[in-house]
Design a protein around this motif. Sequence first.
Motif, mmCIF file in Angstrom:
data_model
loop_
_atom_site.group_PDB
_atom_site.id
_atom_site.type_symbol
_atom_site.label_atom_id
_atom_site.label_comp_id
_atom_site.label_asym_id
_atom_site.label_seq_id
_atom_site.Cartn_x
_atom_site.Cartn_y
_atom_site.Cartn_z
ATOM 1 N N CYS A 249 0.787 -1.228 0.177
ATOM 2 C CA CYS A 249 0.088 0.011 0.114
ATOM 3 C C CYS A 249 0.883 1.224 -0.086
ATOM 4 C CB CYS A 249 -0.903 0.046 1.216
ATOM 5 S SG CYS A 249 -2.148 -1.405 1.290
ATOM 6 N N ALA A 250 2.017 1.135 0.251
ATOM 7 C CA ALA A 250 3.112 2.084 0.326
ATOM 8 C C ALA A 250 4.386 2.227 -0.791
ATOM 9 C CB ALA A 250 3.527 2.435 1.534
ATOM 10 N N PHE A 253 4.314 3.654 -4.509
ATOM 11 C CA PHE A 253 4.090 5.144 -4.486
ATOM 12 C C PHE A 253 5.438 5.865 -3.834
ATOM 13 C CE2 PHE A 253 0.015 2.838 -3.538
ATOM 14 C CZ PHE A 253 -0.487 3.296 -4.915
ATOM 15 N N PRO A 268 -3.065 5.126 -2.967
ATOM 16 C CA PRO A 268 -1.943 5.211 -1.873
ATOM 17 C C PRO A 268 -2.547 4.994 -0.405
ATOM 18 C CG PRO A 268 -1.664 7.158 -3.274
ATOM 19 C CD PRO A 268 -2.891 6.256 -3.764
ATOM 20 N N LEU A 397 1.978 9.164 3.224
ATOM 21 C CA LEU A 397 1.642 8.042 3.993
ATOM 22 C C LEU A 397 2.564 7.867 5.106
ATOM 23 C CD1 LEU A 397 1.727 5.691 0.608
ATOM 24 C CD2 LEU A 397 -0.478 6.580 2.042
#
Length: 423
Positions: A249-250, A253, A268, A397
Amino acid sequence: MFSVLVDLINAPKDAVKGQKGSLLGSLIDAVLLVYSLAFCFFRVGELVPIMNTYPLEFKTGLIGAVSLRLMLPNRSMGQLVHVAALIALVYAMDAYLIKPLPAVSEISTTQTIFITGANSGVGFETARQLVVNYGLNVILGCRSPAKCNAAVNAINANANEGSASSLLIDLSNFDSVKQAAAQLSERKVDVLYNNAGFAPDLGSPVNEYLLDPSFTAMHLSHYLLTELLLQGNPSLRVVNTSSGTHHLCAIPFAYLPENLLHLIEWSPGCVDEQFLQLGIRTPTDSGAYFQAKIANIMHAISIPHNHPQATSVAIDLGWVGTSIQPWMKLSISPTSMKLMRDTQTGVLPAMHAILSSNEELLNGHGENRKWNDGGIIMNTMGKTEEPYNMSWWTGNLSREKMFELGHKLWVTSERTITSLTSN
């Protein structure tokens, strides 16, 4: 991992030297290269915490192994070093570096644990070890009566002091969750292990609640179950099975160039404002598993914020040889080739999260760290760590931003559940 570097270094040399070395030797090198790449892929969940916890030792071992193979004049000897290094790494990951479990004498046998998804895989093995090795009372939560009863009988056949029992629960149905919680209210549950999970089918339509079925079963139903059990025991220990895949999820990005980010179907952080508003109400997409797993982490972090007497841990088991994917059931599988942990070893982080004392779980987090600061993460080596502590959790994030999104997930979960179960 060192073997990948060695093979990549040696490949140009072999190409230039042409026919030097036997065909068999080249085949062995190719097999070792493929195995090493697969090993790094499947074992990344164990490699990352080892590199973070023992950076100097890991680098020294890596450089030493690479240097030794490069310096050996005999190809066969180099291959033996390669194999020996892999065996040593498996031993370190699966035995030597894993935190030892608490002694049986340290654990109160009056505890009762409820485990979802307990008729097979991680859930079953965790229940088996708790009953057989520690003499605890474990309630197995399952959808299928036949499978649940078979699992209970298999465990009790080898039990001495502890016992296993069954309780039907269908996490795709909120009414079933409420009924299960009502039955559990007749007994004090000390530990809730929200374990049930699955690999979602891409494109699955929304369910009867007009929600993504994977998010419903893997997060929302566990959220509801947790809230209901906390009413009966405010000091409940909650353990959520998450996954190291939540880092996806990170990572894209943080490192992918902007012109490639359109290839990523999830946003993100995965569970952001847009997902909470619209994404939970859409068919299952390619980011569904990551979204559910980071939601499990957010949920665990937020529990002590909302229930000050409770404690919560989100665990990363890494790749464990279960039946979550059909290819894991084959006789020749990643587990049989030591590319994955077997279930007996794989459940050790879950066992730590269930059995460790509140104080032990926060050990090493600083004297000012309190449970009301939020739940914690347990890595594949059975050691706790703070959430979002990797370098890629930064900028938009950051840890603070993810905590904020976790709060919004809690509010959304509460409102969604309330609106669908108020009647």
